[in-house]
Design an enzyme around this catalytic site. Structure first.
Site, PDB file in Angstrom:
ATOM      1  N   THR A 133      -1.000  -7.637  71.278  1.00  0.00           N
ATOM      2  CA  THR A 133      -0.389  -8.380  72.380  1.00  0.00           C
ATOM      3  C   THR A 133      -0.741  -7.674  73.684  1.00  0.00           C
ATOM      4  O   THR A 133      -0.977  -6.471  73.704  1.00  0.00           O
ATOM      5  CB  THR A 133       1.147  -8.487  72.248  1.00  0.00           C
ATOM      6  OG1 THR A 133       1.712  -7.186  72.104  1.00  0.00           O
ATOM      7  CG2 THR A 133       1.540  -9.359  71.072  1.00  0.00           C
ATOM      8  N   ASP A 134      -0.779  -8.441  74.756  1.00  0.00           N
ATOM      9  CA  ASP A 134      -1.080  -7.901  76.083  1.00  0.00           C
ATOM     10  C   ASP A 134       0.165  -7.310  76.729  1.00  0.00           C
ATOM     11  O   ASP A 134       1.273  -7.434  76.201  1.00  0.00           O
ATOM     12  CB  ASP A 134      -1.630  -9.020  76.981  1.00  0.00           C
ATOM     13  CG  ASP A 134      -2.997  -9.510  76.528  1.00  0.00           C
ATOM     14  OD1 ASP A 134      -3.742  -8.715  75.917  1.00  0.00           O
ATOM     15  OD2 ASP A 134      -3.313 -10.683  76.794  1.00  0.00           O
ATOM     16  N   LYS A 135      -0.025  -6.733  77.883  1.00  0.00           N
ATOM     17  CA  LYS A 135       1.058  -6.148  78.662  1.00  0.00           C
ATOM     18  C   LYS A 135       2.165  -7.180  78.884  1.00  0.00           C
ATOM     19  O   LYS A 135       1.901  -8.325  79.254  1.00  0.00           O
ATOM     20  CB  LYS A 135       0.519  -5.680  80.017  1.00  0.00           C
ATOM     21  CG  LYS A 135       1.572  -5.102  80.930  1.00  0.00           C
ATOM     22  CD  LYS A 135       0.959  -4.690  82.251  1.00  0.00           C
ATOM     23  CE  LYS A 135       2.048  -4.151  83.172  1.00  0.00           C
ATOM     24  NZ  LYS A 135       1.494  -3.731  84.468  1.00  0.00           N
TER      25      LYS A 135
END
Length: 185
Positions: free
Chosen positions: A79-81
């Protein structure tokens, strides 16, 4: 979370009364405070918190801590930030206590920040690979506005909708509140 000396002692004692087994961990987290799931040197990530907590719980020995390849660590997805997950799967070869997987889950959760939870630990085949075994992923980008209500309202909405358990609902509600606070700042 534990300090450096406590962590070293916990990791060093990890092999006592334990057996190394391949397991899958079902993990959920609020990503608001993290720079993504995947380990990234110098960044606060979910995997870094999870690996530290597993080490402190005795699931990773001192000789293997810091190199996830030594324990065959895999994840179903990244997952991204700022992105959250309620059904992430991670697999690894971990030291299991004699009391079993449930005990390891509880020991890990006791060392994790409140915004990261291990919901289950399950033994899997040695060949299991979280990413390769994944048959699908579900991404949801729309957030119902009632989830932005105070925690009690979100917990009630989750319960009424039959989604997850109370702990998962509380994490989601806290995440919604953290995200709302971040937008106001």
């Amino acid at each position: 979370a534990g300090g450096g000396a406590d962590a070293a002692a916990a990791g060093a004692a990890g092999a006592t009364g334990r057996s190394k087994r391949k397991v899958a961990l079902l993990v959920g987290y609020c990503g608001a405070a993290y720079q993504g799931m995947q380990l990234n040197p110098g960044a606060k990530t979910v995997e870094a918190e999870l690996a530290r907590a597993i080490f402190e719980a005795g699931g990773i020995t001192a000789s293997n801590y810091g190199d996830i390849h030594k324990i065959a660590w895999t994840r179903a997805a990244r997952t991204d930030k700022g992105v959250s997950a309620l059904g992430q799967v991670v697999s690894a070869k971990l030291e299991l206590p004699a009391a079993g997987e449930g005990r390891l889950r509880d020991d890990i959760n006791a060392r994790l920040p409140r915004d990261v939870r291990v919901f289950d630990v399950v033994r899997v085949a040695r060949s299991f690979h979280a990413k390769n075994a994944c048959t699908g992923r579900r991404y949801v980008y729309v957030l119902p506005t009632y989830l932005l209500a105070p925690v009690a309202g979100a917990e009630r909405a989750f319960r009424d909708a039959g989604v997850g358990d109370a702990e998962a609902a509380a994490i989601a509600a806290d995440c919604a509140n953290d995200g709302a606070a971040a937008r106001r700042d």
